[in-house]
Write an enzyme that holds these catalytic residues in place. Structure first.
Site, PDB file in Angstrom:
ATOM      1  N   LYS A 107      39.735  28.767  39.457  1.00  0.00           N
ATOM      2  CA  LYS A 107      38.423  28.107  39.443  1.00  0.00           C
ATOM      3  C   LYS A 107      38.424  27.076  40.539  1.00  0.00           C
ATOM      4  CE  LYS A 107      35.383  28.368  36.189  1.00  0.00           C
ATOM      5  NZ  LYS A 107      34.847  29.623  35.789  1.00  0.00           N
TER       6      LYS A 107
HETATM    7  N1  GLU Z   1      32.245  31.788  36.736  1.00  0.00           N
HETATM    8  C1  GLU Z   1      32.242  32.947  35.902  1.00  0.00           C
HETATM    9  C2  GLU Z   1      33.185  32.761  34.725  1.00  0.00           C
HETATM   10  O1  GLU Z   1      33.463  31.654  34.338  1.00  0.00           O
HETATM   11  C3  GLU Z   1      32.462  34.229  36.668  1.00  0.00           C
HETATM   12  C4  GLU Z   1      33.770  34.341  37.388  1.00  0.00           C
HETATM   13  C5  GLU Z   1      33.832  35.569  38.270  1.00  0.00           C
HETATM   14  O2  GLU Z   1      32.899  36.353  38.288  1.00  0.00           O
HETATM   15  O3  GLU Z   1      34.846  35.701  38.969  1.00  0.00           O
HETATM   16  O4  GLU Z   1      33.600  33.702  34.093  1.00  0.00           O
END
Ligand code: GLU
Length: 419
Positions: A107
């Protein structure tokens, strides 16, 4: 000692402790599974519109490298700090493992209040963030995606910045891009669609008649709005929605396409209707069949958990429920059916995976194919989670996380100490 701190990181640690105890993971193996492999902190200077220079802090945490590249969203919000980003990266690992994707979790984000910057400044900041991250990311190293405060346009700027550096178009460097720039059909809708699909499944299981059922949605961004849209399509009345500017209530059911049009134009629910306005503090505890928290982490504490009046709690957000609230919900299992975040909102990363695969192969799928495969993966993960909860007599969250942790652990065990 660790550099990570704060309530969200503590929550991820606490949850992992519950799972590690349940799985009887030896103490000396726990840090290896929990602590992120890499954390990158950057400063992003940009020129403001008035000619001055402003510097924003950015982060990226790559949790583990055992199963393939790392994967996860990028958050632009005032709350972003290294502890929050690390917690969200850890959750991405359990999520990807639970649904069987060949990724570790990651993240990233920038600490920024988007209401204070212009569109040109947002572009400069997005490009600068990717520019600073180039040494640490790659289609087979770490693949970014949208999260709170970022969208398809930001992903297009990321992709373009990386591609200009490489001297060729590298669509597979990020997911959640516009379809016109290597994105996949069905990614925009994927998270909300998955939430609604699983909620429908549970309602059917509980013999709740969809046409008499009601839904309440906290958060009307990408996840909340598309979940609301599909729940309405399934026959439910969406009686209340909220965002950071306020809440709306209509017992006859809100007009979701109308609300989506309004937020696309004005950026929030504000100004849609004075008559329908209600107190946002009442949203989570309204009587309804399906409650979808799709905003921030840690919004359901023990007291709110005690007062929930929904039949199904479909967690669209990451980490909306605190560990203290989990203890309450465990006792209320027969009243409130929990679909835990790492399962409930995993449709997003599942379709991100499809986008990455399509970009790598340069072979693009019809939207029906994307949806069919998304639902297939979600249904399989749901079945595994439900069977595990039943067999071990544990909560849905413990079951889902235990499956994720076990898969990462098995890979680490068979590979050895390096990854
Ligand atoms: N931000 C989204 C999550 O927390 C998507 C992450 C992604 O698609 O890689 O799952």
């Amino acid at each position: 000692m660790t550099v990570y701190s704060g309530p969200v990181f503590d929550m991820a640690v606490n949850q992992f402790g519950v799972i590690a105890n349940h799985l009887a993971i030896p103490m000396d193996e726990r840090d290896r599974l929990l602590l992120p492999k890499r954390a990158i902190t950057i400063s992003c200077p940009i020129h403001r519109d008035d000619g001055s220079i402003a510097v924003y802090e950015g982060y990226r945490v790559q949790h583990h490298l055992t199963l393939g590249p790392t994967k996860g969203g990028t958050r632009f919000a005032p709350s972003v700090d290294i502890g929050e980003v690390a917690a969200l990266a850890i959750w991405m690992s359990w999520k990807c493992a639970l649904v069987g994707l060949p990724y570790g979790g990651a993240k990233g984000g920038i600490t920024v209040d988007l209401s204070t910057i212009s569109k040109r400044e947002l572009e400069a900041l997005s490009r600068r963030y990717m520019q600073e991250m180039i040494p640490f990311v790659g289609p087979h190293i770490d693949v970014m995606a949208p999260d709170m405060g970022t969208n398809e346009q930001v992903m297009a700027w990321f992709m373009d910045t990386y591609s200009m550096y490489q001297g060729r178009t590298v669509t597979e460097i990020v997911t959640g891009k516009p379809v016109s720039s290597g994105g996949t059909l069905g990614r925009r809708e994927a998270t909300g669609r998955g939430v609604a699909h699983l909620a429908k499944r549970v309602m059917n299981q509980l013999s709740i008649n969809l046409n008499n059922a009601t839904a309440v949605i906290q958060g009307f961004g990408n996840v909340g709005s598309y979940a609301a849209l599909d729940l309405q399509r399934f026959g439910l009345k969406v009686i209340a929605v909220s965002d950071h500017t306020g809440a709306l209530y209509d017992k006859a059911g809100l007009d979701i396409p109308g609300l989506m049009q309004h937020t696309a134009q004005h950026g929030s629910l504000a100004g849609y209707s004075n008559q329908l306005a209600c107190d946002p503090a009442t949203i989570l505890t309204m009587p309804c069949d399906v409650l979808v928290p799709a905003a921030m982490e840690r919004v359901i504490d023990a007291e709110t958990a005690q007062n929930l009046k929904c039949r199904v709690l479909a967690e669209g957000a990451n980490g909306p429920t605190t560990p203290e609230a989990d203890l309450v919900l465990e006792k209320r299992q027969d009243e409130v059916f929990l679909i835990p975040d790492i399962l409930c909102n995993s449709g997003g990363v599942v379709v991100s995976y499809f986008e990455w695969v399509q970009d790598l192969q340069q072979l693009f799928w019809e939207e029906e194919e994307v949806m069919r495969r998304e639902y297939q993966i979600l249904d399989r993960a749901f079945d595994t989670m439900a069977a595990r909860a039943k067999a071990d007599g544990i909560s849905h969250r413990t079951a889902a996380m235990a499956i994720g942790v076990e898969k990462v652990r098995a890979a680490k065990t068979t590979r050895g100490l390096f990854p």
